[in-house]
Design a protein around this motif. Structure first.
Motif, PDB file in Angstrom:
ATOM      1  N   SER A 260       0.818  -1.214   0.000  1.00 58.50           N
ATOM      2  CA  SER A 260       0.000   0.000   0.000  1.00 58.50           C
ATOM      3  C   SER A 260       0.849   1.260   0.000  1.00 58.50           C
ATOM      4  O   SER A 260       0.309   2.365   0.155  1.00 58.50           O
ATOM      5  CB  SER A 260      -0.917   0.006   1.236  1.00 58.50           C
ATOM      6  OG  SER A 260      -1.678  -1.169   1.303  1.00 58.50           O
ATOM      7  N   ARG A 261       2.173   1.115  -0.148  1.00 53.89           N
ATOM      8  CA  ARG A 261       3.102   2.243  -0.117  1.00 53.89           C
ATOM      9  C   ARG A 261       2.914   3.046   1.170  1.00 53.89           C
ATOM     10  O   ARG A 261       2.885   4.268   1.181  1.00 53.89           O
ATOM     11  CB  ARG A 261       2.900   3.129  -1.343  1.00 53.89           C
ATOM     12  CG  ARG A 261       3.165   2.401  -2.649  1.00 53.89           C
ATOM     13  CD  ARG A 261       2.820   3.257  -3.837  1.00 53.89           C
ATOM     14  NE  ARG A 261       3.658   4.476  -3.860  1.00 53.89           N
ATOM     15  CZ  ARG A 261       3.402   5.525  -4.641  1.00 53.89           C
ATOM     16  NH1 ARG A 261       2.342   5.506  -5.435  1.00 53.89           N
ATOM     17  NH2 ARG A 261       4.191   6.585  -4.623  1.00 53.89           N
ATOM     18  N   ALA A 262       2.729   2.299   2.253  1.00 53.07           N
ATOM     19  CA  ALA A 262       2.547   2.895   3.572  1.00 53.07           C
ATOM     20  C   ALA A 262       3.609   2.331   4.512  1.00 53.07           C
ATOM     21  O   ALA A 262       4.580   1.709   4.072  1.00 53.07           O
ATOM     22  CB  ALA A 262       1.138   2.609   4.100  1.00 53.07           C
ATOM     23  N   ARG A 323      -8.402  -1.318   2.840  1.00 59.25           N
ATOM     24  CA  ARG A 323      -7.404  -0.733   1.937  1.00 59.25           C
ATOM     25  C   ARG A 323      -7.699   0.740   1.704  1.00 59.25           C
ATOM     26  O   ARG A 323      -6.793   1.574   1.653  1.00 59.25           O
ATOM     27  CB  ARG A 323      -7.385  -1.495   0.608  1.00 59.25           C
ATOM     28  CG  ARG A 323      -6.115  -1.191  -0.218  1.00 59.25           C
ATOM     29  CD  ARG A 323      -6.137  -1.932  -1.556  1.00 59.25           C
ATOM     30  NE  ARG A 323      -6.214  -3.369  -1.425  1.00 59.25           N
ATOM     31  CZ  ARG A 323      -5.151  -4.146  -1.200  1.00 59.25           C
ATOM     32  NH1 ARG A 323      -3.953  -3.608  -1.047  1.00 59.25           N
ATOM     33  NH2 ARG A 323      -5.292  -5.462  -1.123  1.00 59.25           N
ATOM     34  N   GLU A 324      -8.998   1.077   1.577  1.00 60.05           N
ATOM     35  CA  GLU A 324      -9.372   2.481   1.414  1.00 60.05           C
ATOM     36  C   GLU A 324      -9.050   3.282   2.681  1.00 60.05           C
ATOM     37  O   GLU A 324      -8.605   4.432   2.616  1.00 60.05           O
ATOM     38  CB  GLU A 324     -10.864   2.586   1.094  1.00 60.05           C
ATOM     39  CG  GLU A 324     -11.216   2.071  -0.300  1.00 60.05           C
ATOM     40  CD  GLU A 324     -12.711   1.941  -0.512  1.00 60.05           C
ATOM     41  OE1 GLU A 324     -13.144   2.004  -1.678  1.00 60.05           O
ATOM     42  OE2 GLU A 324     -13.457   1.771   0.488  1.00 60.05           O
ATOM     43  N   LEU A 326      -6.644   2.584   4.724  1.00 61.62           N
ATOM     44  CA  LEU A 326      -5.188   2.748   4.731  1.00 61.62           C
ATOM     45  C   LEU A 326      -4.765   3.950   3.889  1.00 61.62           C
ATOM     46  O   LEU A 326      -3.888   4.727   4.287  1.00 61.62           O
ATOM     47  CB  LEU A 326      -4.507   1.486   4.193  1.00 61.62           C
ATOM     48  CG  LEU A 326      -4.366   0.281   5.133  1.00 61.62           C
ATOM     49  CD1 LEU A 326      -3.660  -0.850   4.410  1.00 61.62           C
ATOM     50  CD2 LEU A 326      -3.601   0.659   6.385  1.00 61.62           C
ATOM     51  N   ARG A 327      -5.396   4.108   2.705  1.00 65.49           N
ATOM     52  CA  ARG A 327      -5.022   5.224   1.833  1.00 65.49           C
ATOM     53  C   ARG A 327      -5.312   6.567   2.496  1.00 65.49           C
ATOM     54  O   ARG A 327      -4.477   7.475   2.465  1.00 65.49           O
ATOM     55  CB  ARG A 327      -5.766   5.110   0.495  1.00 65.49           C
ATOM     56  CG  ARG A 327      -5.149   4.090  -0.458  1.00 65.49           C
ATOM     57  CD  ARG A 327      -5.610   4.319  -1.893  1.00 65.49           C
ATOM     58  NE  ARG A 327      -7.035   3.992  -2.047  1.00 65.49           N
ATOM     59  CZ  ARG A 327      -7.485   2.811  -2.448  1.00 65.49           C
ATOM     60  NH1 ARG A 327      -6.627   1.840  -2.727  1.00 65.49           N
ATOM     61  NH2 ARG A 327      -8.774   2.589  -2.571  1.00 65.49           N
ATOM     62  N   SER A 328      -6.495   6.688   3.099  1.00 65.93           N
ATOM     63  CA  SER A 328      -6.837   7.974   3.727  1.00 65.93           C
ATOM     64  C   SER A 328      -5.977   8.218   4.967  1.00 65.93           C
ATOM     65  O   SER A 328      -5.583   9.359   5.242  1.00 65.93           O
ATOM     66  CB  SER A 328      -8.324   8.009   4.075  1.00 65.93           C
ATOM     67  OG  SER A 328      -8.647   7.013   5.035  1.00 65.93           O
ATOM     68  N   ARG A 330      -2.913   7.075   5.430  1.00 66.44           N
ATOM     69  CA  ARG A 330      -1.567   7.414   4.957  1.00 66.44           C
ATOM     70  C   ARG A 330      -1.501   8.870   4.532  1.00 66.44           C
ATOM     71  O   ARG A 330      -0.543   9.589   4.854  1.00 66.44           O
ATOM     72  CB  ARG A 330      -1.182   6.508   3.786  1.00 66.44           C
ATOM     73  CG  ARG A 330       0.247   6.739   3.274  1.00 66.44           C
ATOM     74  CD  ARG A 330       0.490   6.024   1.973  1.00 66.44           C
ATOM     75  NE  ARG A 330      -0.343   6.563   0.896  1.00 66.44           N
ATOM     76  CZ  ARG A 330      -0.290   6.167  -0.368  1.00 66.44           C
ATOM     77  NH1 ARG A 330       0.535   5.199  -0.712  1.00 66.44           N
ATOM     78  NH2 ARG A 330      -1.065   6.701  -1.285  1.00 66.44           N
ATOM     79  N   ALA A 331      -2.519   9.347   3.815  1.00 64.36           N
ATOM     80  CA  ALA A 331      -2.532  10.727   3.350  1.00 64.36           C
ATOM     81  C   ALA A 331      -2.557  11.708   4.520  1.00 64.36           C
ATOM     82  O   ALA A 331      -1.837  12.717   4.536  1.00 64.36           O
ATOM     83  CB  ALA A 331      -3.745  10.960   2.439  1.00 64.36           C
ATOM     84  N   ASP A 444      -9.540  -5.916   1.227  1.00 64.95           N
ATOM     85  CA  ASP A 444     -10.604  -5.403   0.359  1.00 64.95           C
ATOM     86  C   ASP A 444     -11.998  -5.755   0.872  1.00 64.95           C
ATOM     87  O   ASP A 444     -13.007  -5.519   0.203  1.00 64.95           O
ATOM     88  CB  ASP A 444     -10.416  -5.948  -1.060  1.00 64.95           C
ATOM     89  CG  ASP A 444      -9.113  -5.445  -1.674  1.00 64.95           C
ATOM     90  OD1 ASP A 444      -8.877  -4.218  -1.626  1.00 64.95           O
ATOM     91  OD2 ASP A 444      -8.305  -6.270  -2.136  1.00 64.95           O
TER      92      ASP A 444
END
Length: 1005
Positions: A260-262, A323-324, A326-328, A330-331, A444
Motif C-alpha cells: 500500500s506504499r505505507a 485498503r481504502e 489505509l489510503r486515507s 496514509r494521506a 478489500d
C-alpha cells in the motif's frame, strides 16, 4: 497551509550553560508535575533481570559515568521568578538502594512495582533513581526509575549501550570507551526555543487549531461514566494491559504496508481507528500520535526528552474497505508531518482560546508505534530486555502502544479508570486484534463485515458532555469585591504577556484559558499572586475553575504564608519572629508544640510522642565517618538544638535553639545476645526526653560484628514530623559521603498568623456540635485511669479489581480513597455497637511550600472529621456526607486542635485521647533508609507505641489497597482487631460492588 520552521537560523552548538530554559517538550511535563506533584504518570520505570549477580560498586561507577556524560540526568527544575529553568547539577554519586531478603522473582517484581510509583522530586533531586536486588533466584534485578522529563523511548538504546560499556569498564578498572557528545540537552533547549519561540508559530498554530476544531469532539467510547470535575493530566488513575501480537500477524502487516506504499505505523493506526469507531459510534475524531522529534543529527545519541504529541485527524466509515482506510490514513499521516514540530501544549491552548471552550483537551485517545532500534549490547549480555513497569496512571482516556518484540510485537493498552471501567482494556484489546488480523488477511473486505468478539460496553447512563470536562463557575459570592479586583488584575497582567498589549477588563465568569491563557502562564500568574499578595493558590485548585470568580474565591480562602525568611549566620534561616543571627532568641512555641509539651507532662503518654528510626547496615562501613555524619546532622538543624520551658507569667511554652546538640554514641554490641540488642534498641527508641534540659534528639550506633551495625535516630515529635525524619535520614547519607548539607531552615512558627487562624474556631466547631466525644469501641478490657500506649499492628489487603472499583465508587461520590476509608471505619465500628454518629481525627501537613518545606520541624496538625450514619443511608449517601464534612475540615485544617477540644470536650480525663479515640490516615510513600553505599534497610520496630486506641491507616501498593490497624494491646485482643479488619475489608468490597446498597445492610441495630 503555513509550514513550521524546520530549524533555527543559529547553529546547534555547545553553550556550557548550567541554568537554561526548558525545551518546549519539557515545559509540558513540568506543568503536569506542578499541577499533580508526586504523580508517577510520567515515570519511566525499567526493570532489568540480570543473569549474574550485580556488582553494586561497578554499577554505581557506571551510573556515575553516564550521569556525568549526560547532564540531563543530573538536572533539577524550578520556577525562577516568572520563568521555569533547568539547573544542571554537579557530578555526584548515583542514588542506588540495595534491597536484601527478597529472593523470588515474583516478590522482586511486586516490590519494583511499588517503588516505580514513589515520587521523583524534580525541584531538589536528579530525575534518576536506581534499586538493586542482589539475589533473586540465582540472578539479580535492577530497577531504573527515570522521569520522562529527562528521557524518552528513543534515548533507551543509548542508555543501555552506555550502561553495558560503562559497567564492563568499571569491572576492568578502565575508563568507558564512548564517543564524545557534541551538545548537551540544555543546548538543545535553547536552540529549540530560538526556532519555535516568539511569533514564529502564531500562524501555524492558529491554522492547525482551526483545522482540528472542525473535527467533532470529544471522543467518548461506550461505557464512559459521568465525571464531576476536570480531568487533569498527571492526576488520573489508569489500568494497564499488555498483550502479544504474533510474528505472523506482524509480518502480514508489514507486507500489506509495502503493497500500500505505507508504513506499519499506518496499518496499526488504521486498525486502531476502526476499533475506536466501533466503540464510540463516531466516524471522525482526533488521535494523538507520538513522534520522535529529533530534528538534528547532533541529537542522535543524546539522552533526553524530545518526543511530541501530534494530533491526527482520523476518518473511518464502516462502508469502506480496509485498503481504502489505509489510503486515507496514509494521506493524513503524511500531511500531519508538516505539523510535527508544533508544541502540543501550545496547540491545545490556542485551540481552547479560539473555541472559547476553556482548558479542554484536544485529544482523548493516543497511539504510539515504538520502532526505535534495539540497543547493541556487547558480549556478555548481562540482562534480559528491560520491562517497562506500569505506574497505575493514565495519560489519555485510551492509549495504545505497539512495540517491536522479537519477530512479533507487544501491545500495551492504557485506560483511564476515572472515565472507563477497568474491564474495557481486555475487551478493547481483543477487538483490536480481531480487526487487525481480519483486515490484513482481506484488506478489500468491507469494514462493517469484520466481526469482533465483544463490541463496545453499554452505558447505562449516557453522559451529556460539554466538550471540555469543566466544572460550572463557582458562586461569585464566595469572594468579595477586593478579591475579584485582585483576580481580575492578575488575569490582565498575565494575558497582556500573551498579546503583547494591554488586556481588557475580564468579567467574573471569564475563563482564563478561553481568554488565551495557557498552563505555564497560569502557573506563573499564581506565583505572582504569592509574591505580590502573599496568597498561595495551588495550580490544580485553579484549574478546577479557571475563572476570575474562581481565582477570587481561592485567594479569599488561601492562608497567607509567612514572610520570606532571610539567611542568618552560619546558613541558618531564622523564623519570622527571630532577628537574623540571634540563635539565643526566646521564641513562643506554636500551637502544635504547645499541645505536645503539655502531653509530655503526662508521664504515661511521654513515649507515645517519640519518632524513632532503626537502620540496619550490612557490609563494611566507616563507623567513625557515620558517627561524624550523625553528629553533623544533629548539630545542623536549629530544631534539634531546642530547649523548651514554660513561661509561667505569660502561660506559654517558649523555646530557644542555642543549646548544645546531641552527640552520637558508638557501642560495641558484638558479644550481646539478640535479646539484649533488642532491649537496648527499644530503650533508645522509647526513653522520653527532658525537653527543658537536653536536646530533643539522640543517635547511637551499635556495632554487631560481621561487618554490620545498627544505628538508631530518635527525636521528639515536638521538633520533627514524618517529612523531617526523611530529610534527616537523607542528610545523614549526604554527610557520610562528604558532600555539603543544604542550608538549615529555622522552623517557621508565627504566633501572629496562628492568632488569625484561631478566629475560625467557631466555623470548625459548628459542624461537630452534638456529636459524641467518644466512640463505643469493642474493648476486650476496660480502660484504666490513665491511657495506655503499648500497641501492635495488623494488616489486610483488598485485591486489585476490588480496589479499582472502590476508587471508582469513591470518586463518583466526590471522595478520595482516604475519605472513603473514613466512611468504612465508621460503618465497621457501627457494626459493633448502636453508635451512628462519630468523630475521628486525621493528620494534616501545614507546610505551605517555599523554604518552609526544607525545615526540620513539627508541621502537622490534628484535624477532626464527623461521620453521620443516622437514618438508613446508602453507601453513596455516606460518602457524600463524608465529602461535605471533609470540605469543612480541610477549610479549617490549621485551626489549633486544642482550641477545638476546649470548645467540645472540656471535661476530658486521662483515660483516653481528647475528643475521640480513633485516628484515620492515608500513608504516603514508605520511608527510605539512607544510601551509605552498602545495603541498608529500615528495621520494623519490635516495640510499638500508639497515641490513639485505634489507628486506621490505608495506602495503595501494587494496585491493591492495604488497611492497617494499630491498636492498644491493653484494651484489645488480636482476634478482636482481626475481626474488625476483616469487617472493614468486607465492607470495602461491598461498597465497590454496589455503592447504592444500604451502608448498614447486615449491621445489627
Amino acid at each position: 497551509m503555513t509550514s513550521v520552521p524546520a530549524s533555527p537560523t543559529t547553529e546547534l552548538t555547545r553553550t556550557g550553560l548550567t541554568v537554561a530554559p526548558l525545551s518546549l517538550a519539557q515545559e509540558r511535563l513540568w506543568l503536569i508535575d506542578a499541577t499533580a506533584p508526586g504523580s508517577p504518570t510520567y515515570h519511566v520505570p525499567l526493570l532489568m533481570r540480570w543473569s549474574e549477580r550485580v556488582d553494586v560498586t561497578a554499577l554505581r561507577t557506571a551510573l556515575d559515568a553516564i550521569t556525568a556524560r549526560h547532564e540531563v540526568l543530573r538536572t533539577t527544575y524550578r520556577l525562577d521568578g516568572e520563568r521555569v529553568v533547568q539547573v544542571v547539577g554537579n557530578r555526584g554519586r548515583a542514588d542506588i538502594e540495595v534491597v536484601h531478603g527478597t529472593d523470588r522473582w515474583a516478590d522482586v517484581r511486586q516490590d519494583a512495582l511499588r517503588r516505580a510509583r514513589t515520587p521523583l522530586d524534580l525541584a531538589t533531586k536528579p530525575p534518576l533513581r536506581c534499586v538493586v536486588w542482589p539475589g533473586a533466584q540465582g540472578c539479580s534485578a535492577v530497577l531504573l526509575v527515570i522521569h520522562h522529563i529527562a528521557v524518552d523511548g528513543w534515548s533507551l538504546a543509548a542508555l543501555f549501550e552506555e550502561l553495558a560499556e560503562s559497567y564492563q569498564a568499571a569491572l576492568d578498572g578502565r575508563t568507558p570507551e564512548l564517543p564524545p557528545l557534541p551538545v548537551q540537552y540544555a543546548d538543545y533547549a535553547v536552540w529549540d526555543r530560538e526556532a519555535l519561540g516568539g511569533s514564529a508559530l502564531e500562524t501555524p498554530l492558529a491554522d492547525r487549531a482551526d483545522a482540528l476544531l472542525a473535527v467533532p469532539a470529544p471522543l467518548r467510547l461506550g461505557g464512559a461514566r459521568r465525571t464531576t470535575g476536570p480531568l487533569l493530566e498527571g492526576d488520573r488513575p489508569g489500568s494497564h494491559l499488555t498483550f502479544q501480537i504474533d510474528a505472523e500477524t506482524v509480518s502480514a502487516a508489514e507486507q500489506l504496508a509495502k503493497q500500500s506504499r505505507a508504513t506499519p505505523f499506518v496499518v496499526f493506526l488504521a486498525a486502531y481507528a476502526e476499533t475506536l469507531r466501533r466503540y464510540a459510534g463516531q466516524r471522525e475524531f482526533v488521535v494523538g500520535t507520538v513522534t520522535a522529534n529529533r530534528p538534528h543529527p547532533a541529537l542522535e545519541r543524546l539522552i533526553g526528552f524530545f518526543v511530541n504529541t501530534v494530533p491526527l485527524h482520523c476518518k473511518t466509515d464502516g462502508g469502506q474497505t480496509f485498503r481504502e482506510l489505509l489510503r486515507s490514513t496514509r494521506a493524513e499521516a503524511f500531511a500531519t508531518l508538516t505539523h510535527q514540530r508544533l508544541p502540543f501544549d501550545r496547540l491545545t491552548a490556542v485551540a481552547a482560546a479560539r473555541s472559547g471552550r476553556g482548558h479542554q483537551t484536544l485529544v482523548d485517545a493516543g497511539f504510539a508505534f515504538q520502532n526505535m532500534p534495539a540497543p547493541a549490547l556487547p558480549e556478555p549480555v548481562r540482562w534480559a530486555p528491560p520491562e517497562l513497569l506500569p505506574t497505575g496512571t493514565a495519560k489519555f482516556d485510551v492509549l495504545l502502544t505497539i512495540e517491536a518484540a522479537g519477530q512479533g510485537a507487544l501491545g500495551t493498552l492504557e485506560v483511564a479508570t476515572d472515565r472507563y471501567p477497568a474491564e474495557l482494556g481486555e475487551r478493547f484489546a481483543e477487538d483490536f486484534l480481531a480487526v487487525l488480523r481480519q483486515a490484513i488477511a482481506d484488506p478489500d473486505r468491507m469494514l462493517s463485515s469484520l466481526p469482533v468478539p465483544h463490541g463496545p460496553l453499554a452505558s447505562p447512563e449516557r453522559e451529556s458532555f460539554d466538550g471540555d470536562g469543566q466544572v460550572p463557575a463557582a458562586d461569585t459570592g464566595a469572594a468579595d469585591d477586593p478579591r475579584l479586583q485582585q483576580a481580575a488584575a492578575l488575569f490582565r497582567a498575565a494575558l497582556s504577556e500573551v498579546s503583547g498589549t494591554a488586556a481588557g477588563d475580564p468579567r467574573a465568569e471569564d475563563n482564563f484559558f478561553g481568554l488565551g491563557g495557557n498552563s505555564l502562564l497560569a502557573v506563573t500568574m499564581l506565583a505572582r499572586a504569592q509574591r505580590t499578595l502573599g496568597r498561595t493558590v495551588r495550580p490544580r485548585d485553579f484549574f478546577g475553575n479557571p475563572t476570575v470568580a474562581g481565582l477570587a474565591a481561592l485567594l479569599a480562602e488561601a492562608p497567607a504564608p509567612s514572610p520570606a525568611p532571610a539567611t542568618g549566620a552560619g546558613g541558618v534561616v531564622p523564623g519570622p519572629d527571630v532577628p537574623t543571627g540571634h540563635e539565643d532568641q526566646v521564641r513562643v512555641a506554636g500551637s502544635v508544640q504547645q499541645r505536645l509539651w503539655l502531653l509530655d507532662r503526662i508521664r504515661a503518654l511521654r513515649a507515645a510522642y517519640l519518632v524513632p528510626a532503626v537502620v540496619e547496615v550490612t557490609g563494611t562501613i566507616d563507623t567513625e565517618a557515620l558517627a561524624a555524619a550523625l553528629d553533623a546532622v544533629l548539630a545542623h538543624h536549629p530544631a534539634l538544638r531546642s530547649r523548651f520551658r514554660l513561661d509561667r507569667k505569660r502561660r506559654q511554652v517558649t523555646y530557644r535553639t542555642d543549646g548544645p546538640s546531641a552527640v552520637t554514641n558508638v557501642t560495641d554490641a558484638a558479644a550481646w545476645s539478640q535479646e539484649a540488642v533488642a532491649e537496648h534498641v527499644a530503650a533508645l527508641c522509647w526513653t522520653p526526653f527532658d525537653l527543658a534540659n537536653e536536646a530533643p534528639a539522640r543517635a547511637e550506633i551499635l556495632l554487631l560484628g560481621d561487618s554490620s551495625c545498627v544505628f538508631v535516630l530518635c527525636a521528639h515529635h515536638i521538633v520533627v514530623d514524618g517529612r523531617s525524619q526523611q530529610m534527616l535520614l537523607d542528610q545523614i547519607a549526604t554527610a557520610y559521603r562528604g558532600d555539603p548539607l543544604p542550608p538549615a531552615v529555622h522552623p517557621a512558627t508565627s504566633p501572629a498568623a496562628e492568632a488569625a487562624v484561631a478566629e475560625r474556631v467557631a466555623d470548625a466547631v459548628a459542624v461537630l456540635v452534638g456529636a459524641p466525644t467518644d466512640v463505643a469501641l469493642p474493648h476486650d478490657r476496660p480502660r484504666g485511669r490513665t491511657q495506655s500506649i503499648t500497641a501492635a499492628t495488623l494488616h489486610r489487603r483488598l485485591d486489585s479489581q476490588a480496589t479499582a472499583r472502590f476508587r471508582r465508587s469513591a470518586a463518583e461520590a466526590g471522595c478520595s480513597p482516604f475519605l472513603a476509608t473514613v466512611a468504612l471505619t465508621a460503618v465497621s465500628l457501627a457494626a459493633k455497637s448502636r453508635q451512628r454518629d462519630f468523630v475521628f481525627v486525621f493528620p494534616w501537613s501545614q507546610r505551605e511550600g517555599g523554604s518552609a518545606d526544607a525545615a526540620v520541624e513539627m508541621a502537622v496538625n490534628t484535624v477532626p472529621i464527623r461521620v453521620d450514619l443516622r437514618g438508613e443511608p446508602t453507601w453513596r449517601t455516606v460518602l457524600e456526607r463524608v465529602a461535605a464534612a471533609a470540605a469543612v475540615s480541610y477549610r479549617n485544617a490549621d485551626v489549633p486542635f486544642n482550641d477545638i477540644v476546649a470548645a467540645l470536650h472540656p471535661d476530658r480525663d486521662l483515660s483516653r485521647p481528647a475528643l475521640t479515640p480513633v485516628y484515620v490516615a492515608w500513608a504516603d510513600a514508605a520511608a527510605r533508609p539512607p544510601d551509605l553505599g552498602v545495603p541498608t534497610r529500615l528495621r520494623p520496630l519490635e516495640t510499638l507505641m500508639a497515641k490513639y486506641e485505634i489507628e486506621v491507616t490505608a495506602h495503595e501498593a501494587d494496585g491493591e489497597l492495604e488497611f492497617s490497624v494499630t491498636y492498644l494491646t491493653e484494651l484489645f485482643d488480636r482476634a478482636t482487631v482481626a475481626a474488625l479488619l476483616d469487617s472493614l475489608v468486607s465492607l470495602a468490597a461491598r461498597l465497590s460492588l454496589d455503592p447504592r446498597s444500604p451502608a448498614d445492610e447486615g449491621i445489627p441495630l
